[in-house]
Design a protein around this motif. Structure first.
Motif, short mmCIF file in Angstrom:
data_model
loop_
_atom_site.label_atom_id
_atom_site.label_comp_id
_atom_site.label_asym_id
_atom_site.label_seq_id
_atom_site.Cartn_x
_atom_site.Cartn_y
_atom_site.Cartn_z
N ALA A 85 -100.27 133.78 46.44
CA ALA A 85 -100.91 135.10 46.51
C ALA A 85 -102.09 135.10 47.48
O ALA A 85 -102.25 136.03 48.29
CB ALA A 85 -101.37 135.52 45.11
N LEU A 86 -102.92 134.07 47.41
CA LEU A 86 -104.09 134.00 48.29
C LEU A 86 -103.68 133.92 49.76
O LEU A 86 -104.29 134.57 50.61
CB LEU A 86 -104.96 132.81 47.90
CG LEU A 86 -105.71 132.94 46.58
CD1 LEU A 86 -106.25 131.59 46.13
CD2 LEU A 86 -106.86 133.95 46.71
N ARG A 87 -102.66 133.13 50.06
CA ARG A 87 -102.21 133.03 51.45
C ARG A 87 -101.56 134.34 51.90
O ARG A 87 -101.78 134.78 53.04
CB ARG A 87 -101.25 131.85 51.62
CG ARG A 87 -100.84 131.59 53.06
CD ARG A 87 -102.02 131.24 53.95
NE ARG A 87 -102.66 130.00 53.53
CZ ARG A 87 -103.83 129.58 53.97
NH1 ARG A 87 -104.52 130.32 54.83
NH2 ARG A 87 -104.35 128.44 53.53
N LEU A 88 -100.76 134.97 51.04
CA LEU A 88 -100.17 136.26 51.40
C LEU A 88 -101.26 137.27 51.74
O LEU A 88 -101.17 137.99 52.74
CB LEU A 88 -99.33 136.80 50.24
CG LEU A 88 -97.98 136.13 49.99
CD1 LEU A 88 -97.39 136.64 48.68
CD2 LEU A 88 -97.01 136.41 51.14
N SER A 89 -102.30 137.32 50.90
CA SER A 89 -103.39 138.25 51.14
C SER A 89 -104.07 137.98 52.47
O SER A 89 -104.39 138.90 53.24
CB SER A 89 -104.40 138.18 49.99
OG SER A 89 -105.47 139.07 50.20
N SER A 90 -104.28 136.69 52.79
CA SER A 90 -104.94 136.33 54.05
C SER A 90 -104.08 136.72 55.26
O SER A 90 -104.61 136.89 56.37
CB SER A 90 -105.24 134.83 54.08
OG SER A 90 -104.08 134.07 54.39
N LEU A 91 -102.77 136.87 55.03
CA LEU A 91 -101.85 137.25 56.11
C LEU A 91 -101.64 138.76 56.19
O LEU A 91 -100.77 139.23 56.94
CB LEU A 91 -100.51 136.54 55.90
CG LEU A 91 -100.54 135.02 56.07
CD1 LEU A 91 -99.25 134.39 55.56
CD2 LEU A 91 -100.78 134.63 57.52
N LEU A 150 -116.07 131.49 30.57
CA LEU A 150 -116.76 131.49 31.85
C LEU A 150 -115.82 131.13 33.00
O LEU A 150 -115.93 131.70 34.10
CB LEU A 150 -117.94 130.52 31.81
CG LEU A 150 -119.11 130.94 30.93
CD1 LEU A 150 -120.17 129.83 30.87
CD2 LEU A 150 -119.74 132.24 31.45
N LYS A 151 -114.90 130.21 32.77
CA LYS A 151 -113.95 129.83 33.81
C LYS A 151 -113.05 131.02 34.17
O LYS A 151 -112.70 131.23 35.33
CB LYS A 151 -113.11 128.63 33.37
CG LYS A 151 -113.87 127.31 33.35
CD LYS A 151 -114.30 126.90 34.74
CE LYS A 151 -114.93 125.52 34.76
NZ LYS A 151 -115.48 125.20 36.11
N GLY A 152 -112.66 131.78 33.16
CA GLY A 152 -111.85 132.96 33.41
C GLY A 152 -112.59 133.98 34.25
O GLY A 152 -112.04 134.58 35.19
N GLU A 153 -113.87 134.19 33.94
CA GLU A 153 -114.69 135.12 34.72
C GLU A 153 -114.83 134.64 36.16
O GLU A 153 -114.78 135.43 37.11
CB GLU A 153 -116.07 135.27 34.08
CG GLU A 153 -116.06 135.97 32.72
CD GLU A 153 -115.60 137.43 32.81
OE1 GLU A 153 -115.72 138.02 33.91
OE2 GLU A 153 -115.14 137.96 31.80
N GLU A 154 -114.99 133.33 36.34
CA GLU A 154 -115.11 132.76 37.67
C GLU A 154 -113.83 132.99 38.48
O GLU A 154 -113.87 133.35 39.66
CB GLU A 154 -115.42 131.27 37.57
CG GLU A 154 -115.68 130.60 38.90
CD GLU A 154 -116.01 129.12 38.77
OE1 GLU A 154 -115.89 128.40 39.79
OE2 GLU A 154 -116.39 128.67 37.65
N LEU A 155 -112.70 132.78 37.81
CA LEU A 155 -111.41 133.00 38.47
C LEU A 155 -111.24 134.45 38.91
O LEU A 155 -110.86 134.73 40.06
CB LEU A 155 -110.28 132.61 37.52
CG LEU A 155 -109.52 131.32 37.81
CD1 LEU A 155 -108.56 130.99 36.68
CD2 LEU A 155 -108.76 131.43 39.11
N ALA A 211 -112.85 138.78 45.16
CA ALA A 211 -113.51 138.52 46.44
C ALA A 211 -112.52 138.22 47.55
O ALA A 211 -112.83 138.38 48.73
CB ALA A 211 -114.49 137.36 46.28
N ASN A 212 -111.31 137.78 47.17
CA ASN A 212 -110.27 137.46 48.13
C ASN A 212 -109.17 138.52 48.17
O ASN A 212 -108.04 138.25 48.59
CB ASN A 212 -109.68 136.08 47.84
CG ASN A 212 -110.60 134.96 48.29
OD1 ASN A 212 -110.57 134.55 49.44
ND2 ASN A 212 -111.46 134.50 47.38
#
Length: 300
Positions: free
Chosen positions: A32-38, A52-57, A63-64
């Motif tokens: 997903a992150l690479r698709l978005s960057s493309l 907290l880890k879920g919120e960070e994710l 942001a991406n």
């Protein structure tokens, strides 16, 4: 890429825990992150812990530019983690915590709508290790216009019966070479060569596109009943985490964006090599850097 696309990815989102650091990961999330960057409008369907880890994710995904409306929160299960060990050559082995929040994705009508409206739907085999997420996936699969299965065989979380069922819902299959040999043998292949086993799978599951990655040696793609090859790009490997995911995202973005299949495969192999040459699953790789890497002698 001539055609503007939108995609939905389904499955694990988590933290890769290396001996000295943590990084956000999970195969469908890396795609997903690479698709978005493309330039692909991309949504992630998953679940994190109410922690907290879920919120960070979630903050990282927003942001991406990943659409997060269908990422659920679970009060009972923690955000997922994977322990990652790297060999001297940079190859990764994984120990995946279970159960985690992403094992408990609960399908909704909103998720069905997102999948139905997407140009393509990307999912892996690992998310099927838990009954809840597996049931949700099979509720969503009939809604997909074009379903992409990214095999991710992690014993003991799959079976012949499960893989056959997934393959029946799939329009595009991505294997690595070991996975191709294993699945083909599971289905009765007696062949020893990669190409023979690819053709065996093409007969078993006609009208699918099939791609097989070969690590440093590139990949082979069967698309519209034609074979395309790339022999790989030589790099100094730092770690292989996420290289196959960026390969798949780049291949899909170009191939389904109506790019020439050979060009799409070349770009995908180059992207996979560049990702392996850097630390982490989703380093920033610009289109200019990618094209220059493919052909260093090309004029600007």
């Amino acid at each position: 890429m001539a055609k503007k696309l939108n995609a939905v990815c389904f499955g694990e989102i988590l933290f890769d825990v290396f001996p000295d650091k943590e990084r956000i990961g999970g195969a469908p999330l890396n795609v997903a992150l690479r698709l978005s960057s493309l330039g692909i409008t991309t949504e992630m369907i998953s679940k994190v812990g109410d922690d907290l880890k879920g919120e960070e994710l979630l903050a990282y995904l927003k942001a991406n530019n990943i659409i997060t409306e269908n990422i659920e929160k679970d009060p009972s299960f923690e955000t997922g983690k994977v322990q990652v060990q790297l060999s001297a050559s940079g190859s990764a082995t994984y120990t995946i915590d279970y159960p985690a929040a992403w094992d408990k994705i609960e399908a909704t009508e909103a998720m069905e709508k997102s999948v139905k409206e997407a140009d393509f739907f990307v999912f892996g085999s690992l998310v099927n290790r838990d009954d809840k997420s597996r049931e949700s996936l099979f509720r969503l699969l009939p809604q997909g216009r074009y379903n992409i299965l990214d095999l991710n065989l992690r014993p003991p979380h799959y079976s012949k019966e499960l893989l056959i069922k997934l393959l029946e819902y799939t329009d595009f299959i991505k294997f690595n070479d070991d996975e191709l040999y294993e699945v083909a043998a599971m289905l009765g292949s007696k062949y020893h060569s990669l190409e023979q086993n690819l053709l065996f799978m093409a007969v078993k599951f006609p009208d699918r596109s099939i791609c097989v990655t070969k690590g440093a040696y590139g990949a082979v793609l069967m698309h519209d009943k034609k074979l395309y090859y790339n022999s790989g790009y030589k790099v100094q490997v730092k770690d292989t985490v996420g290289a196959g995911d960026s390969f798949l995202a780049t291949l899909l973005a170009n191939l389904l964006g109506e790019e020439n299949p050979q060009h799409a495969l070349d770009r995908a192999c180059a992207m996979g090599a560049l990702v392996a040459s850097e630390e982490g699953a989703t380093p920033e790789i610009t289109s200019e850097r990618l094209e220059k890497f493919i052909d260093p002698m090309a004029k600007d």
